[in-house]
Design a protein around this motif. Structure first.
Motif, short mmCIF file in Angstrom:
data_model
loop_
_atom_site.label_atom_id
_atom_site.label_comp_id
_atom_site.label_asym_id
_atom_site.label_seq_id
_atom_site.Cartn_x
_atom_site.Cartn_y
_atom_site.Cartn_z
N VAL A 43 -15.71 5.22 -10.37
CA VAL A 43 -14.38 5.75 -10.63
C VAL A 43 -13.70 4.87 -11.68
N ALA A 44 -13.44 5.45 -12.85
CA ALA A 44 -12.85 4.67 -13.94
C ALA A 44 -11.34 4.74 -13.94
N SER A 45 -10.80 5.76 -13.29
CA SER A 45 -9.35 5.88 -13.28
C SER A 45 -8.90 6.60 -12.02
N PHE A 46 -7.63 6.46 -11.75
CA PHE A 46 -7.01 7.05 -10.56
C PHE A 46 -5.89 7.97 -11.04
N GLU A 47 -6.05 9.27 -10.83
CA GLU A 47 -5.04 10.23 -11.23
C GLU A 47 -4.23 10.59 -9.99
N ALA A 48 -3.15 9.85 -9.80
CA ALA A 48 -2.35 10.05 -8.60
C ALA A 48 -1.70 11.43 -8.56
N ASN A 49 -1.35 11.92 -9.73
CA ASN A 49 -0.72 13.24 -9.85
C ASN A 49 -0.76 13.64 -11.32
N ALA A 50 -0.11 14.73 -11.64
CA ALA A 50 -0.19 15.26 -13.00
C ALA A 50 0.39 14.33 -14.05
N PHE A 51 1.19 13.36 -13.62
CA PHE A 51 1.92 12.54 -14.58
C PHE A 51 1.44 11.09 -14.68
N SER A 164 0.06 -12.80 4.03
CA SER A 164 -1.03 -13.68 3.61
C SER A 164 -0.97 -14.05 2.15
N GLY A 165 -0.22 -13.27 1.36
CA GLY A 165 -0.17 -13.53 -0.07
C GLY A 165 -1.36 -12.96 -0.82
N GLN A 166 -2.24 -12.25 -0.12
CA GLN A 166 -3.37 -11.63 -0.81
C GLN A 166 -2.85 -10.64 -1.86
N ARG A 167 -3.63 -10.49 -2.92
CA ARG A 167 -3.17 -9.68 -4.05
C ARG A 167 -4.33 -8.90 -4.65
N LEU A 168 -4.13 -7.64 -4.89
CA LEU A 168 -5.11 -6.80 -5.57
C LEU A 168 -4.39 -6.06 -6.69
N SER A 169 -4.95 -6.12 -7.89
CA SER A 169 -4.34 -5.43 -9.02
C SER A 169 -4.55 -3.93 -8.88
N PHE A 170 -3.73 -3.16 -9.58
CA PHE A 170 -3.87 -1.71 -9.55
C PHE A 170 -5.29 -1.30 -9.98
N GLY A 171 -5.80 -1.96 -11.01
CA GLY A 171 -7.14 -1.62 -11.49
C GLY A 171 -8.21 -1.82 -10.44
N GLN A 172 -8.04 -2.82 -9.59
CA GLN A 172 -9.01 -3.08 -8.54
C GLN A 172 -8.93 -2.05 -7.42
N LEU A 173 -7.85 -1.30 -7.38
CA LEU A 173 -7.64 -0.36 -6.28
C LEU A 173 -7.90 1.09 -6.66
N VAL A 174 -8.20 1.37 -7.94
CA VAL A 174 -8.29 2.77 -8.37
C VAL A 174 -9.40 3.53 -7.66
N ALA A 175 -10.53 2.89 -7.39
CA ALA A 175 -11.65 3.59 -6.76
C ALA A 175 -11.25 4.08 -5.37
N LYS A 176 -10.67 3.19 -4.58
CA LYS A 176 -10.29 3.58 -3.21
C LYS A 176 -9.10 4.53 -3.23
N ALA A 177 -8.13 4.29 -4.08
CA ALA A 177 -6.94 5.14 -4.13
C ALA A 177 -7.28 6.56 -4.54
N SER A 178 -8.28 6.71 -5.41
CA SER A 178 -8.64 8.05 -5.90
C SER A 178 -9.24 8.92 -4.81
N ARG A 179 -9.63 8.31 -3.67
CA ARG A 179 -10.21 9.09 -2.58
C ARG A 179 -9.18 9.49 -1.53
N LEU A 180 -7.93 9.12 -1.78
CA LEU A 180 -6.88 9.42 -0.82
C LEU A 180 -6.18 10.74 -1.13
N THR A 181 -5.62 11.34 -0.11
CA THR A 181 -4.81 12.54 -0.29
C THR A 181 -3.36 12.11 -0.54
#
Length: 722
Positions: A43-51, A164-181
């Motif tokens: 997954v190279a990108s995450f299209e959350a919606n049309a915009f 905890s202060g853990q941090r994940l960038s948006f780019g690191q989350l696109v694969a998982k986020a793209s599978r969400l409704t």
């Protein structure tokens, strides 16, 4: 999994549209099987919606459904999304959206740009788009860490776990986020927590416009492309009776000579060959019924029409009784000419028509109209037509034509020669090509009480309509009145008990079109100039008379007082200088200008300073508001000082900037812009600064010289000292 997700998002899109509002969700373009397979692998990108599209490379792309024509809409709309998304602004990019119902204007129901509506109509939708993407990214991070999403927050392009202060960038989350409704409901930020909106922010498109990589319509080049210039009739409504293209074909580089709906075109390898070929064309024209059109006789005709009652746009009280009871009456007649939009980039369009589809590249304000017109002309399905919206080198309404004429010229020629074709309008084509701000005449009469209060106001307007006969007629024309012809007059903010405003439609034929601030360009000049005349006749200060009549319009009054205070109204001026003011509401915003001028013995006008006050509701980017006010002032001064198109034997007499000049840099006054801080309803900023410019200037000229300006453009010979 991806195919299921696509169906789910499209289903949500249909549900949202049928529901008549809310967030429009959906994948920007349907995925092909190959794209689905590639997405499953990586997954190279995450299209959350049309915009909103977020890349694994940390890029955040905002798809903009409104045309960028210098007004800064790419920047402003991206700021709205980035604010709710909590994006890293340095990673945000804007991209023109394709034509799709998901991008339809929330007010007009079609994809287009106009009416200074881009920001306020997208405010809710884009905030929800950004907030939805943020919620999905937070959910993806919480699932990764196996924590409750409520313990996570987004900030500056990353999701952070508070404990905890853990941090994940948006780019690191696109694969998982793209599978969400996408969630149905999202929480928007409290405006008090905004970190981007309301702050002066540099524009996203400045670097590319500076380094030359920005793509305007004239920059488009595709393989195998030919260039065409069209010889159009010298008189509007004319047609070619006979033509001979042999001499044109003899010009090196000329490939074809083709007759199309709007004239005869020369298609060549490049611009210069097409230009020389067009000059060599021999055409015998049937000039049609407008061949005798003359500006002098037209003005006389308008003056006669102004003596006759028209369709009533506004009526209150009894004007006849009010005038009869008045201690003093005043009559005035105002005239305004046709105006060309004169954008820096003349019209152009590239079309590539094939049997299986068509691609169109152009700077347009009316994408849906252009797509549908192209489909009809080619016999293709609308889904087979792709409109690629480039940057626009100015629009002002000229590229929001409902007949798509400059697009169809390229489409027809591409069909005829079976190759991609770029149609270019020269500056002369543009100035003489029609679709102007209508000429207008106004007959106005006012009555004053013995203590100098306006008791009656009668206003007759004569001008063409550019709405009658269009798809917008049923919405805008009511009881025989074109609302765009009387706006700014029929909604008079001043407290006058007896009021009548009517409209007399002038004969058509000359192509007319909305212009930057539309009908307000002529009504504001008349209303604000005449109110100054009434103030003088009553022996009252123009500011104080306005203030006394604006009790029911606090936003008018507030912005007027702000501009007057900042301009030092009432303070001494250098000898020979004069101040004038005007205030006007248009497109949901309230603008007041105070102009300071001097006039030489020869009638030459020097504008020293313009102080502007604007109440546009909440501001996204105050820098953009100031820039637009400065732009409006330059645009309005150009029209007031120079703008005029005249006809002789049916022909437009002006050709280029030598005889249709624009304001030069050395003529630009010092401009101060003051923004009213408010949470009142948001309005537009691209147009509202134009209407008060001309009357503020004219009123300042009267203050300096004692001479009234009732006809535009302002002529130095009328201001010469005897």
């Amino acid at each position: 999994m991806s195919e299921v997700l696509n169906l789910s998002r499209r289903g949500f899109l249909r549900t949202s549209l049928l529901g008549g509002g809310g967030l429009v969700l959906g994948v920007h373009l349907p995925l092909t099987p190959r794209q689905v397979a590639a997405a499953e692998e990586r997954v190279a990108s995450f299209e959350a919606n049309a915009f909103v599209r977020i890349g694994a490379d940390e890029s955040v792309t905002v798809l903009i459904n409104h045309a960028e024509m210098g007004q800064g809409v790419y920047n402003g709309l991206s700021m709205i999304v980035a604010e709710e998304l909590d994006a890293d602004w340095s990673k945000v990019h804007a991209e023109a959206a394709p034509v799709d119902p998901a991008y339809n204007h929330t007010l007009y129901g079609t994809q287009m740009t106009g009416g200074s509506t881009s920001t306020w109509t997208e405010w809710d939708r884009l905030r929800k788009a950004g907030a939805t993407a943020r919620a999905m990214l937070i959910t993806a991070a919480a699932d990764t860490w196996k924590v409750n999403a409520s313990t996570c927050k987004a900030e500056n392009g990353a999701v952070v776990h508070r404990d905890s202060g853990q941090r994940l960038s948006f780019g690191q989350l696109v694969a998982k986020a793209s599978r969400l409704t996408p969630p149905k409901d999202v929480t928007l930020k409290d405006p008090k927590n905004f970190t981007l909106i309301g702050k002066a922010t540099k524009r996203l498109d400045t670097p590319e416009k500076t380094n030359g990589t920005a793509v305007f319509g004239l920059d488009v080049s595709v393989p195998g492309m030919l260039v065409a210039l069209v010889l159009r009739p010298p008189v509007f409504g004319g047609k070619a009776k006979r033509w001979n293209g042999e001499k044109a074909k003899a010009v090196p580089g000329v490939r074809h000579v083709v007759e199309i709906d709007r004239g005869v075109a020369v298609v060549a390898d490049g611009f210069w060959a097409a230009k020389l070929g067009r000059a060599a064309l021999e055409v015998d024209w049937d000039e049609g019924p407008l061949a005798t059109l003359n500006s002098r006789t037209q003005r006389a005709h308008y003056a006669e029409l102004a003596k006759q009652p028209g369709a009533v746009a506004k009526q209150a009280g009894d004007v006849a009784a009010g005038m009869a009871a008045a201690a003093k009456t005043l009559d005035a007649f105002y005239e305004l000419p046709y105006l060309a939009h004169a954008t820096m980039e003349p019209l152009n369009c590239v079309a590539d028509v094939r049997t299986d589809g068509c691609d169109v590249w152009t700077g347009t304000q009316a994408q849906t109209f252009d797509r549908d017109a192209t489909a009809k002309a080619t016999g293709l399905k609308p889904s087979q037509v792709k409109i690629h919206t480039t940057l626009l080198g100015g629009g002002f309404g000229r590229r929001a034509v409902l007949d798509s004429h400059f697009v169809l010229e390229a489409v027809q020629l591409s069909q005829a020669v079976k190759a991609p074709v770029k149609v270019i309008w020269t500056r002369e084509d543009d100035i003489r090509g029609g679709y102007y701000r209508p000429a207008a005449s106004h007959a106005i009469r006012g009555g004053l009480t013995a203590d100098g209060k306006p008791v009656a106001w009668e206003h007759r307007i004569v001008c063409q309509s550019f709405i009658v006969g269009t798809p917008f007629e049923s919405v805008i024309v009511k009881d025989g009145v074109d609302d765009t012809a009387v706006e700014g007059a029929a909604d008079l903010p001043y407290d006058v008990p007896n009021l009548r405003v009517d409209w007399q439609i002038a004969p058509g034929g000359v192509p007319t079109l909305w212009f930057r601030s539309v009908g307000h360009t002529h009504t504001a000049f008349v209303v604000e100039s005449f109110l100054d005349e009434l103030a003088h006749a009553a022996g009252k200060d123009p500011l104080e008379l306005r203030r006394s009549l604006l009790g029911n319009h606090p936003r008018h009054k507030r912005v007027l007082e702000l501009a007057a205070e900042k301009a030092g109204w009432g303070e001494p001026l250098p000898e020979g200088h004069g101040r004038g003011l005007a205030v006007h509401e248009s497109f949901g915003s309230f603008v007041a200008h105070v102009a300071e001028v001097s006039v030489s013995d020869e009638g030459k006008i020097r504008i020293h300073r313009v102080v502007c006050g604007i109440d546009c509701g909440p501001t996204v980017n105050p820098d953009a508001v100031r820039a637009q006010m400065e732009s409006c002032i330059a645009f309005g001064l150009t029209a007031a000082l120079y703008g005029e198109l005249t006809f002789e034997n049916g022909r437009v007499q002006q050709r280029n900037f030598h005889d249709y000049p624009i304001l030069r840099m050395n003529e630009m006054p010092v401009v101060e812009v003051h923004i009213v801080p408010t949470t009142d309803k948001m309005g537009g900023v691209g147009e509202p600064g134009v209407p008060p410019v001309a009357p503020a200037l004219a009123n300042a000229i009267f203050a300096a010289t004692g001479k009234r300006v009732r006809r535009l453009p302002i002529r130095p010979e009328d201001l010469k000292r005897a």
